[in-house]
Design a protein around this motif. Structure first.
Motif, PDB file in Angstrom:
ATOM      1  N   SER A  73       0.847  -1.304  -0.101  1.00 20.53           N
ATOM      2  CA  SER A  73       0.064   0.047   0.256  1.00 20.53           C
ATOM      3  C   SER A  73       0.786   1.186  -0.097  1.00 20.53           C
ATOM      4  N   SER A  74       2.057   1.200   0.832  1.00 19.36           N
ATOM      5  CA  SER A  74       2.886   2.360   0.966  1.00 19.36           C
ATOM      6  C   SER A  74       3.577   2.554  -0.421  1.00 19.36           C
ATOM      7  N   ALA A  75       4.001   1.600  -1.265  1.00 19.77           N
ATOM      8  CA  ALA A  75       4.498   1.530  -2.520  1.00 19.77           C
ATOM      9  C   ALA A  75       3.506   2.366  -3.615  1.00 19.77           C
ATOM     10  N   SER A  76       2.242   2.185  -3.264  1.00 16.78           N
ATOM     11  CA  SER A  76       1.500   2.792  -4.327  1.00 16.78           C
ATOM     12  C   SER A  76       1.667   4.127  -4.473  1.00 16.78           C
ATOM     13  N   TYR A  77       2.248   4.923  -3.644  1.00 19.85           N
ATOM     14  CA  TYR A  77       2.493   6.493  -3.795  1.00 19.85           C
ATOM     15  C   TYR A  77       3.449   6.592  -4.922  1.00 19.85           C
ATOM     16  N   PHE A  78       4.360   5.736  -4.667  1.00 20.98           N
ATOM     17  CA  PHE A  78       5.624   5.920  -5.575  1.00 20.98           C
ATOM     18  C   PHE A  78       5.241   5.321  -6.983  1.00 20.98           C
ATOM     19  N   TYR A  79       4.448   4.382  -7.148  1.00 20.36           N
ATOM     20  CA  TYR A  79       3.766   3.943  -8.573  1.00 20.36           C
ATOM     21  C   TYR A  79       3.055   5.330  -9.107  1.00 20.36           C
ATOM     22  N   SER A  80       2.509   6.219  -8.290  1.00 22.18           N
ATOM     23  CA  SER A  80       1.565   7.241  -8.862  1.00 22.18           C
ATOM     24  C   SER A  80       2.580   8.251  -9.147  1.00 22.18           C
ATOM     25  N   ILE A  81       3.649   8.527  -8.398  1.00 17.47           N
ATOM     26  CA  ILE A  81       4.865   9.354  -8.667  1.00 17.47           C
ATOM     27  C   ILE A  81       5.425   9.112 -10.062  1.00 17.47           C
ATOM     28  N   VAL A  82       5.905   8.043 -10.296  1.00 20.25           N
ATOM     29  CA  VAL A  82       6.535   7.562 -11.521  1.00 20.25           C
ATOM     30  C   VAL A  82       5.423   7.402 -12.565  1.00 20.25           C
ATOM     31  N   ALA A  83       4.205   7.145 -12.302  1.00 16.40           N
ATOM     32  CA  ALA A  83       3.253   7.466 -13.472  1.00 16.40           C
ATOM     33  C   ALA A  83       3.350   8.776 -13.972  1.00 16.40           C
ATOM     34  N   LEU A  84       3.406   9.599 -13.059  1.00 14.93           N
ATOM     35  CA  LEU A  84       3.066  11.155 -13.404  1.00 14.93           C
ATOM     36  C   LEU A  84       4.382  11.987 -13.812  1.00 14.93           C
ATOM     37  N   ALA A  85       5.710  11.208 -13.699  1.00 13.66           N
ATOM     38  CA  ALA A  85       6.917  11.548 -13.973  1.00 13.66           C
ATOM     39  C   ALA A  85       7.128  11.332 -15.595  1.00 13.66           C
ATOM     40  N   ASP A  86       8.235  11.949 -15.978  1.00 16.04           N
ATOM     41  CA  ASP A  86       8.794  11.656 -17.426  1.00 16.04           C
ATOM     42  C   ASP A  86       9.434  10.408 -17.590  1.00 16.04           C
TER      43      ASP A  86
END
Length: 409
Positions: A218-231
């Protein structure tokens, strides 16, 4: 504490982050260790919830205040009910006294438990007088929170006759039930899950053993979101994770592949890599097995300018806040067109994101963390940012390594 977040100077991000143990696995193992003290646990979650659980398990008589820890409320209700000689008042925060617990209490009472409501019928605080539970057949509605189900299954090995649990209706949150059973198997407890019946055998003792908690998906989900929104080219390493995880939220790797994020398993780490900007116009997902990642996914889709239709979210109404209504209010502030019902969420594609909006967090850790990745797209404020300590105390420190402009205001 209010935080101001602003986009990094470069949205091509590279970082290496270590996330502590899963809160879900930790709380289950803490209860099992209370029954079988020969178990030792490594990589425990450092969350507020896990600390509340660990502290509560040490009490024999008197008041146990678990604050906002919903898992601890459910698990400790079952634990204290099954512990002869222990007598406690189990209570929590104001929001906790508004979260129903009647289904679990009635199930335990049908097994012979002595549990009374101190104030409002069906809600904490609870007066629990522990006793030996000998009735081993019990039933629960299958569509309730899996925490009720796991609470019963976790105490089952310590009962003289074990337990046969019938789940009535269509089962939701199967991965969390399987996580509980997987941990029971790991410590040598016989169990089966066939159709709508779960059986757990009794176990007198467990030999000395060490169990390592996997890091929290669940904590990893926020980094998935960051990577999706990044370049494209962004990479974030996270540890420590298993390819064959007991955690249902590990489905993130499949979901975010649709949003251009590839997951590579390398030893005990995962590498999240942004490999494509291709994405669907609308993301359609059924999340009854993984409701905790719904907020992250909805915010990611909004940040990417795409729509989403998320179903199977009926349990979000009774979380730390009504998460569906909270998402509707906060995303609308940012310019989203969103509608919710009792069990689903519909987000329309939106090309613009308003800047400088303050996001309210409703005493809900996941509201704060789900909205934080939007800082890659616009400046944003997070009110009561300290709520993240409930599940992920190091969140803001870890986010700071990504060079987001984080400052207290």
């Amino acid at each position: 504490m209010k935080l101001h977040l602003s986009p990094p100077p470069n949205t091509l991000i590279n970082s290496d982050i270590e996330i502590t143990g899963s809160k879900s696995e930790t709380n289950r193992l803490l209860l099992l260790r209370a029954i079988f003290p020969t178990i030792s646990i490594q990589n425990l979650s450092n969350s507020d919830d896990a600390q509340a659980m660990e502290k509560g398990l040490k009490v024999n008589t008197g008041e146990v205040d678990i604050h906002h820890a919903g898992t601890a409320m459910r698990f400790l209700t079952a634990y204290f009910a099954s512990q002869a000689g222990k007598e406690v008042v189990l209570t929590g925060s104001k929001r906790m006294t508004e979260r129903p617990v009647q289904v679990l209490v009635e199930a335990l009472q049908s097994m012979g438990a002595d549990i009374q409501y101190l104030k409002d019928h069906g809600y904490p605080p609870l007066v629990i007088k522990g006793k030996e539970l000998t009735v081993n057949k019990v039933s629960l509605p299958a569509n309730i929170s899996s925490q009720y189900i796991s609470a019963l299954l976790l105490i089952a090995p310590g009962l003289k006759n074990g337990m046969e649990l019938e789940l009535v209706g269509k089962i939701t949150s199967v991965p969390y039930i399987k996580m509980t059973l997987g941990l029971l198997t790991q410590i040598g407890v016989k169990n089966s899950f066939e159709g709508n019946t779960v059986k757990v055998g009794p176990k007198l003792s467990v030999g000395p053993m060490e169990v390592v908690v996997e890091s929290d998906w669940s904590s990893a989900s926020y980094f998935y979101s960051i990577v999706a929104l990044a370049d494209i080219g962004t990479e974030i390493m996270l540890s420590a994770y298993k390819k064959n995880s007991l955690q249902g939220d590990s489905v993130l790797s499949e979901i975010y592949e649709q949003l251009g994020v590839e997951t590579f398993f390398e030893g005990n780490r995962i590498r999240l890599s942004k490999i494509s900007d291709q994405k669907p116009a609308t993301l359609n997902l059924e999340l009854s097995n993984t409701p905790d990642i719904a907020q992250t996914i909805a915010v990611t889709c909004f940040g990417l300018g795409i729509g989403c239709y998320l179903t199977g979210l009926h349990t979000l109404k009774i979380k730390e806040t009504d998460r569906l209504e909270a998402l509707k209010v906060e995303l609308s502030k940012l310019g989203a067109k969103i509608s919710v019902s009792d069990q689903d969420l519909t987000l329309q594609p939106s090309p613009k994101i308003k800047s400088g909006v303050a996001i309210d967090t409703y005493n809900d850790h996941r509201m704060a963390m789900a909205f934080a990745p939007l800082a890659l797209k616009t400046s944003i404020l997070i009110n009561d940012a300290q709520v993240v300590t409930k599940s992920y105390p190091d969140f803001w420190k870890d986010l700071d390594t990504l060079q987001l402009g984080i400052r207290t205001v």
